[in-house]
Motif scaffolding. Structure first.
Motif: not given
Ligand code: NAD
Ligand code: ZN
Length: 340
Positions: A52-80
């Motif tokens: 139903y979302f014309p802009n969403i391209e497949f293949p896609v991994i859906p899901g937007h109501e999650g919780a988890g644990i930070v595994e790694s961070v990229g350069e410059g990340v300071t808040s987590v």
């Protein structure tokens, strides 16, 4: 280093999800890789699967109501940092755009339902040599997922992730619609159309705001017990009536409800929700209590604080009343004033 996980991938609209082995690239600068522990299923994910979302391209991994644990961070990340408990944000907060800086808006300019790739227009997911799209930068149906730093919020280390995942979408959406958006007042009457995760959260928000009557509406009567448990005072099934549901609500309330919430997502129920409101809802004559306020507006005019004179384009004798209407219809006048 890349890692692998077994996310649920949607290969095409209308097809079931399939759990696959997917390679997840490490986070780039200002990005965070999160190990998802739990994810709720929201109807919006089902809309994605349905195409139903014309802009969403497949293949896609859906899901937007999650919780988890930070595994790694990229350069410059300071808040987590690795090990922090986090909730991925389907509506980010960059903190810098015009909407983030506006106290009345939460609509971060970086929000878009077409967030199908990372901000640098590449994907961190590959499966069988194919690029898999992200969804809302959350893709919480993946064991490992990558998002921009501003699309992740650090939460209390004591939080149970299998429960607080709901705070990523459904609960704040409904609860906030009542207390933030509508600002439901104590003693008011509310109608809630649709009793899914979002609508039932609206019911909780209305109750917390002190509404005295909360009318819960659903075509599935199995939802009513929970609605009552959460604060609904009346439950109505439109299927039990031949007349339109807004007429039923008008009869139940006399003049209509003070606040109406639509948590279904259909045009006809949106119209019904609007038609169930008191006629005083919306802007009538600018919201002024007329007898008190019009004299004050006249005083402000005399003090030259207001200048409605600029709206008067024509002055006509009453005998030319029809000319006044011709000017209006022809778009040639703003206001014609008739003189007697
Ligand atoms: P849901 O499917 O769990 O709940 C919808 C409910 O509506 C169901 O109980 C269903 O029986 C009922 N319903 C369907 N047709 C009806 C009708 N004609 N009259 C009365 N009731 C009817 O969905 P949900 O997860 O609670 O999400 C609700 C909607 O909110 C979806 O469209 C979703 O995409 C949207 N959503 C919006 C936001 C946002 O921020 N705007 C966030 C999350 C979800
Ligand atoms: Zn959602």
């Amino acid at each position: 280093l890349s890692t692998t996980g077994n996310p649920a991938v949607a290969w095409a609209a209308g097809k079931p999800l399939s759990v696959e082995e997917v390679e997840v690239a490490p986070p780039k600068a200002q990005e965070v890789r999160v190990k998802i522990v739990a994810s709720g299923i929201c109807r919006t994910d089902d809309h994605v699967l349905g195409g139903y979302f014309p802009n969403i391209e497949f293949p896609v991994i859906p899901g937007h109501e999650g919780a988890g644990i930070v595994e790694s961070v990229g350069e410059g990340v300071t808040s987590v940092k690795p090990g922090d408990k986090v909730i991925p944000l389907c509506l980010p907060q960059c903190g810098e755009c015009c909407f983030c800086l506006n106290p009345d808006s939460n609509y971060c300019i970086n929000f878009s339902e077409s967030q199908n790739l990372m901000p640098d227009k590449t994907s961190r997911f590959t499966c069988k040599g194919k690029q898999i799209h992200h969804f809302l930068w959350t893709s919480t149906f993946a064991e490992y997922t990558v998002m921009p730093e501003y699309a992740v919020a650090k939460i209390d280390a004591a939080a149970p992730l299998d429960k607080v995942c709901l705070l990523g979408c459904g609960f704040p959406t409904g609860y906030g619609a009542a207390i933030n958006t509508a600002k439901v007042k104590p003693g008011s009457t509310c109608a809630v159309f649709g009793l899914g995760g979002v609508g039932l959260s609206v019911v909780m928000g209305c109750k917390a705001a002190g509404a005295s009557r909360i009318i819960a509406i659903d075509i599935n009567k199995d939802k009513f017990a929970k609605a009552k448990e959460l604060g609904a005072t009346d439950c109505v099934n439109p299927k039990d009536f031949t007349k339109p549901i807004h007429e039923v609500l008008m009869e139940m309330t006399g003049l209509g409800v003070d606040y109406s919430f639509e948590a279904i997502g259909h045009k006809d129920t949106l119209t019904a929700a609007l038609a169930s409101c008191k006629v005083s809802t919306g802007s009538v004559l600018g919201g002024w209590k007329t007898r008190d306020s019009i004299p004050k507006l006249v005083s402000s005019y005399l003090e030259k604080k207001l200048n409605p004179d600029l709206l008067i384009t024509h002055t006509l004798p009453i005998a030319e009343v029809n000319k006044g209407f011709e000017l209006l219809r022809a778009g040639k006048s703003i206001r014609s004033v008739l003189l007697f």
